[in-house]
Motif scaffolding. Sequence first.
Motif, PDB file in Angstrom:
ATOM      1  N   ASP A 225      59.398 -14.730 -23.961  1.00 24.26           N
ATOM      2  CA  ASP A 225      58.396 -14.910 -25.004  1.00 24.26           C
ATOM      3  C   ASP A 225      57.124 -14.117 -24.738  1.00 24.26           C
ATOM      4  N   ARG A 226      56.964 -13.580 -23.539  1.00 23.37           N
ATOM      5  CA  ARG A 226      55.734 -12.879 -23.173  1.00 23.37           C
ATOM      6  C   ARG A 226      55.851 -11.363 -23.240  1.00 23.37           C
ATOM      7  N   VAL A 227      57.064 -10.817 -23.189  1.00 21.12           N
ATOM      8  CA  VAL A 227      57.214  -9.363 -23.110  1.00 21.12           C
ATOM      9  C   VAL A 227      57.938  -8.823 -24.337  1.00 21.12           C
ATOM     10  N   PRO A 228      57.437  -7.737 -24.912  1.00 19.49           N
ATOM     11  CA  PRO A 228      58.116  -7.123 -26.062  1.00 19.49           C
ATOM     12  C   PRO A 228      59.143  -6.091 -25.608  1.00 19.49           C
ATOM     13  N   ASN A 229      59.942  -5.605 -26.538  1.00 13.09           N
ATOM     14  CA  ASN A 229      60.801  -4.465 -26.253  1.00 13.09           C
ATOM     15  C   ASN A 229      59.939  -3.287 -25.805  1.00 13.09           C
ATOM     16  N   LYS A 230      60.501  -2.439 -24.964  1.00 19.35           N
ATOM     17  CA  LYS A 230      59.869  -1.254 -24.394  1.00 19.35           C
ATOM     18  C   LYS A 230      58.863  -1.590 -23.286  1.00 19.35           C
ATOM     19  N   THR A 231      58.844  -2.839 -22.838  1.00 17.43           N
ATOM     20  CA  THR A 231      58.002  -3.196 -21.706  1.00 17.43           C
ATOM     21  C   THR A 231      58.415  -2.381 -20.482  1.00 17.43           C
ATOM     22  N   PRO A 232      57.476  -1.742 -19.783  1.00 16.35           N
ATOM     23  CA  PRO A 232      57.839  -0.999 -18.577  1.00 16.35           C
ATOM     24  C   PRO A 232      58.251  -1.935 -17.447  1.00 16.35           C
ATOM     25  N   VAL A 233      59.235  -1.485 -16.663  1.00 22.68           N
ATOM     26  CA  VAL A 233      59.755  -2.260 -15.539  1.00 22.68           C
ATOM     27  C   VAL A 233      59.763  -1.376 -14.298  1.00 22.68           C
ATOM     28  N   LEU A 234      59.316  -1.939 -13.196  1.00 20.43           N
ATOM     29  CA  LEU A 234      59.424  -1.279 -11.898  1.00 20.43           C
ATOM     30  C   LEU A 234      60.187  -2.216 -10.977  1.00 20.43           C
ATOM     31  N   VAL A 235      61.325  -1.743 -10.474  1.00 19.37           N
ATOM     32  CA  VAL A 235      62.107  -2.503  -9.513  1.00 19.37           C
ATOM     33  C   VAL A 235      61.952  -1.827  -8.155  1.00 19.37           C
ATOM     34  N   MET A 236      61.398  -2.569  -7.215  1.00 16.99           N
ATOM     35  CA  MET A 236      61.150  -2.033  -5.876  1.00 16.99           C
ATOM     36  C   MET A 236      62.346  -2.331  -4.973  1.00 16.99           C
TER      37      MET A 236
END
Length: 236
Positions: A225-236
């Motif tokens: 409910d907090r993030v829209p489509n195209k939200t950037p993601v960084l996986v460390m």
Amino acid sequence: MENSFSRRSFMSALSVTAAAGLAGCTQISRNIPVIDMTGGPAPVAPPSNNGAAMGPYASMYAAVEDEGYSIPAVPFQKIDPKYYRQLVQDPTGEMPGTVVVDTANRFLYLVMQDGQALRYGVGIGRAGFSWSGRAVIQWKRKWPRWTPPDEMVGRQPELEKYSARNGGMAPGLNNPLGARALYIFKDGVDTLYRIHGNPEWWSIGKAVSSGCVRMVNQDVMDLYDRVPNKTPVLVM
């Protein structure tokens, strides 16, 4: 954790966020405890014998009805308190609105404004099946169907009945993707990795999945409910 990331200027990040219109992602629920991480050890929730203090967590992880499904309560008292959903000082230095998965410490951060982040506990992929890098949440689904990739079916032939050729597994409480799934794409290509719900609360904080980032259903519903489509993601 502070030293795991290079910090950036928050003033610059905030100006970019305003231009991108991400303010709608940064609203904080009143039910999220505020934990001060400055100069101290990893934050933990109040002791379980303090019933009043634990009230917000009981509410967060209570049973819930959603889309016709009855999601059971999470016995959060059996989970390490550091994995409870909580507001912390942002250790990532990323732009507000970014999702950061810290696989070493089993945390997922949603970077907020004013140097804060909403932190969730997660389960991650087993060694050899993990993925890292920068990508985006291409789209989201409520109560998704699960279609294991052909590589997984090859390792586990019993999953053939759930393959894309056979229509996948129907949504439900036993579906491995749980109540919500966020689909991670890189450069327009599906990575086949997901951030998703799961009924197996005991897997939070562990490396058990085939590469996906798993959350308890109540937490992934909150993140969804907090993030829209195209939200950037960084996986460390």
